[in-house]
Each structure stands twice: as structure tokens, then as C-alpha cells.
Design a protein around this motif. Structure first.
Motif, short mmCIF file in Angstrom:
data_model
loop_
_atom_site.label_atom_id
_atom_site.label_comp_id
_atom_site.label_asym_id
_atom_site.label_seq_id
_atom_site.Cartn_x
_atom_site.Cartn_y
_atom_site.Cartn_z
N ALA A 1 0.75 -1.38 0.18
CA ALA A 1 0.10 -0.08 -0.07
C ALA A 1 0.95 1.28 -0.13
CB ALA A 1 -0.87 0.03 1.38
N VAL A 2 0.98 2.01 -1.07
CA VAL A 2 1.68 3.15 -1.30
C VAL A 2 0.72 4.39 -0.64
CG1 VAL A 2 2.82 4.77 -2.84
CG2 VAL A 2 2.75 2.26 -3.42
N ILE A 3 1.40 5.01 0.34
CA ILE A 3 0.58 6.07 1.16
C ILE A 3 1.55 7.29 1.02
CG2 ILE A 3 -0.19 6.85 3.23
CD1 ILE A 3 -1.38 4.24 2.64
N CYS B 1 10.08 5.89 -3.84
CA CYS B 1 10.61 5.02 -2.70
C CYS B 1 10.17 3.64 -2.52
CB CYS B 1 10.52 5.93 -1.36
SG CYS B 1 11.56 7.39 -1.43
N ALA B 2 9.02 3.54 -2.91
CA ALA B 2 8.40 1.90 -2.89
C ALA B 2 9.20 0.91 -3.98
CB ALA B 2 7.01 2.12 -3.33
N LEU B 3 9.80 1.52 -4.99
CA LEU B 3 10.39 0.49 -5.98
C LEU B 3 10.73 -0.90 -5.29
CD1 LEU B 3 11.67 3.11 -8.55
CD2 LEU B 3 9.32 2.16 -8.40
N VAL C 1 0.59 -4.01 -6.15
CA VAL C 1 0.73 -2.81 -5.47
C VAL C 1 -0.41 -1.99 -5.40
CG1 VAL C 1 2.22 -0.55 -5.82
CG2 VAL C 1 3.22 -2.73 -6.32
N ILE C 2 -0.65 -1.31 -4.41
CA ILE C 2 -1.97 -0.41 -4.40
C ILE C 2 -1.76 1.19 -4.28
CG2 ILE C 2 -4.31 -0.20 -3.50
CD1 ILE C 2 -4.30 -3.14 -3.13
N ALA C 3 -2.12 2.03 -5.02
CA ALA C 3 -1.93 3.22 -4.81
C ALA C 3 -3.30 4.27 -5.49
CB ALA C 3 -0.62 3.70 -5.75
N ALA C 4 -3.35 5.37 -4.70
CA ALA C 4 -4.18 6.28 -5.04
C ALA C 4 -3.85 7.19 -5.99
CB ALA C 4 -4.76 6.93 -3.75
N ASP D 1 4.48 6.50 -12.57
CA ASP D 1 4.90 5.49 -13.86
C ASP D 1 6.03 4.70 -13.29
OD1 ASP D 1 3.52 7.64 -14.88
OD2 ASP D 1 4.91 8.19 -16.71
N HIS D 2 6.90 5.04 -12.30
CA HIS D 2 7.97 4.21 -12.10
C HIS D 2 7.68 2.74 -11.62
CE1 HIS D 2 11.25 7.14 -12.67
NE2 HIS D 2 10.25 8.05 -12.56
N LEU D 3 6.26 2.87 -10.69
CA LEU D 3 5.65 1.57 -10.42
C LEU D 3 5.56 0.86 -11.46
CD1 LEU D 3 2.99 2.97 -7.57
CD2 LEU D 3 5.40 1.95 -7.28
N LEU D 4 4.93 0.91 -12.60
CA LEU D 4 4.77 0.32 -13.68
C LEU D 4 5.93 -0.09 -14.64
CD1 LEU D 4 1.54 2.40 -14.98
CD2 LEU D 4 1.68 -0.15 -13.76
N PHE D 5 7.00 0.95 -14.71
CA PHE D 5 8.24 0.66 -15.64
C PHE D 5 9.27 -0.16 -14.65
CE2 PHE D 5 6.54 3.62 -18.65
CZ PHE D 5 7.23 3.21 -19.67
N GLU D 6 9.41 0.10 -13.52
CA GLU D 6 10.71 -0.58 -12.75
C GLU D 6 10.39 -1.57 -12.03
OE1 GLU D 6 13.00 2.85 -11.63
OE2 GLU D 6 12.52 4.17 -13.08
#
Length: 279
Positions: free
Chosen positions: A8-10, A102-104, A113-116, A131-136
Motif C-alpha cells: 500500500a503506497v501512502i 521510494c516504494a520500488l 501494488v495499490i496506490a491512489a 509511472d515508475h511503479l509500472l516501468f521499474e
């Protein structure tokens, strides 16, 4: 494969409730472990008008960041404990203070991964590098729209299908949700005639594959009619009461989408429903 580790990305106090309102019931249902992650910006050296370091200002800023992170951590822990969900909380500092960046490392060890989505009216939204959550990371990401109801059981799923590697990965990454859904619709938009897949049967193979898993699947085709593929998909979601959109992310390069736009960027800006993306 069920999702056993949820990240959970807060980002801040504005999105914690929205993320936890989804993550915790989902984790309780799937018996998953939830990792909450939050980042604060590092204290930037600040000088007075005559050029001397303003140590007091820097200390006040650092203390405020620590207290904000601690308060988010307390809220996360309290709610997760009340929901009887196994959990852990991670905080860190970075120059950007962007929790998505920082979540990578943590994301690469998560099933989902869940983000708002950030409010487009929020002046700080541009600094959120989802974008980085998807690319990296190589992991699927579920984005929750900043407005509208939050659901944890998706009964009507729309798969935006264009036959690409990214779309295929998204479909099979989302299979646990698709298997639970009452209805999954495979939507093709402006499907081109191709030697290996005529437009009239685009989506038929992936629909058949999902039905072999026991999913309830239908196939639809639409023309963008000049309004764009992204807008066509979003309109279809609204018109059909979809509660989860599944799609591949960034079939084109990130630079091309940045310069010329693209479906991924359009949906991330104006997503009408929860959106599951993989790349």
C-alpha cells in the motif's frame, strides 16, 4: 495465484483512508500480508537572508516530517490491527519525498501494488511518479480513483484488449479478480485487420482462454470515432457500470507518451473506476 503480499503506497494524509478502505478488506478476504510504505522529503539546507544556515528552520521542518510519518504509521497500524490483517509499516526519506519512487524495491517483492490516483486539482500531484511503479518493478499496480465509491469485490470487469504483450500480462496478472467477477467484458477499440487476427474476431482468443478458467466472459468492439481510445474506454466503463478496468500500460515508450500523449496517460489522469495495470 492469489495475492498474498499487498503493498500500500501512502503518499500523505489525504489518500491514506482511501487506500486503506480498499486494501484492508481485500487483505482480510484474501488472508494477505499488507506492507504500508511512506516517504518524507529530506530537510533541504536553508539559509537566512544574509547567507547563514538557518538551523532552527531546518530542525522544525525535519521534526514536522517525522511527526507526519509517525502519525500516518499509527493510523495504518491501528486500522490494520482492528481489521485483524498482518501488516508492517515502512518509512523513509528522499530528496523528492515521493512514496511511489521510494516504494520500488518493496514493490518488487509484492504480489500487487495499490496506490491512489492523485486529485488532478492538487498542485503537488505532478510530483507523484506512479509511472515508475509500472516501468521499474515488474509488478501489477491497482490504482484507486481519487473520487467515487471504493469497492473491494469487483463484479463487473472491463479488459481493454489490443493484443499486445502488456495487455496479455495485465489480463493474467488480474486473473484472481477476473475469476471472482460476475462478468468480464473484453473490449477492443479500433481493432485493426491483421494477418493473424482479423478485426471481427479480435479478443476471441483471450476470451476463450479466460473461459477455460471458469470466468464469465463476453466480447465487445467499439470505434473511437475521433474522440480517442482512452476516452472511448472510459465512456464504456461508465455506460456499463464497470467497477474495475484492466489494461496493459505504456505499449509505446514513456517518452513518446510524454510528448504525444497516449491511452495510459489519459486513463491515469481521468480514470473513472479502479484501474489495474501491468507492463
Amino acid at each position: 495465484m492469489p495475492y498474498k503480499t499487498l503493498l500500500a503506497v501512502i503518499q500523505n494524509t489525504h489518500d491514506i483512508d482511501r487506500v486503506l478502505d480498499h486494501v484492508l478488506p481485500l487483505a482480510a478476504r484474501l488472508r494477505s500480508h499488507v506492507v504500508g510504505i511512506h516517504a518524507e522529503p529530506m530537510a533541504i539546507p536553508y539559509t537566512t537572508a544574509i547567507g547563514f544556515p538557518d538551523a532552527e528552520y531546518m530542525q522544525v521542518t525535519a521534526d514536522a516530517s517525522k511527526e507526519r510519518a509517525a502519525e500516518l504509521g499509527r493510523k495504518f497500524g491501528t486500522r490494520a490491527t482492528a481489521a485483524a490483517v498482518p501488516h508492517e509499516w515502512r518509512t523513509m526519506e528522499s530528496l523528492s519525498g515521493d512514496s511511489a519512487l521510494c516504494a520500488l524495491a518493496s514493490a518488487r517483492a509484492a504480489d500487487l501494488v495499490i496506490a491512489a490516483q492523485r486529485d488532478p486539482a492538487d498542485s503537488g500531484a505532478a510530483s507523484t511518479n506512479v509511472d515508475h511503479l509500472l516501468f521499474e518493478t515488474g509488478r501489477p499496480t491497482l490504482f484507486l480513483p481519487y473520487a467515487g465509491p471504493v469497492t473491494t469485490t469487483f463484479s463487473r470487469i472491463l479488459v481493454a484488449w489490443n493484443g499486445t504483450r502488456e495487455a496479455s500480462r495485465a489480463v493474467f496478472d488480474a486473473l484472481p479478480f477476473i475469476m471472482e467477477a460476475d462478468q468480464t467484458e473484453i473490449l477492443t477499440v479500433d481493432a485493426p485487420e491483421a494477418e493473424d487476427e482479423p478485426a471481427k474476431v479480435a479478443g476471441a482468443d483471450i476470451a476463450a482462454a479466460l473461459m477455460r478458467h471458469g470466468a464469465h466472459v463476453t466480447v465487445a468492439e467499439e470505434s473511437s470515432a475521433g474522440i480517442g481510445v482512452g476516452a472511448t474506454i472510459e465512456n464504456h466503463c461508465v455506460e456499463n457500470n464497470t467497477d474495475l478496468l484492466v489494461m496493459g500500460a505504456y505499449g509505446h515508450s514513456r517518452l513518446r507518451e510524454f510528448l504525444f500523449g497516449g491511452v495510459t496517460r489519459d486513463v491515469l489522469r481521468s480514470m473513472p473506476v479502479a484501474t489495474f495495470m501491468s507492463r
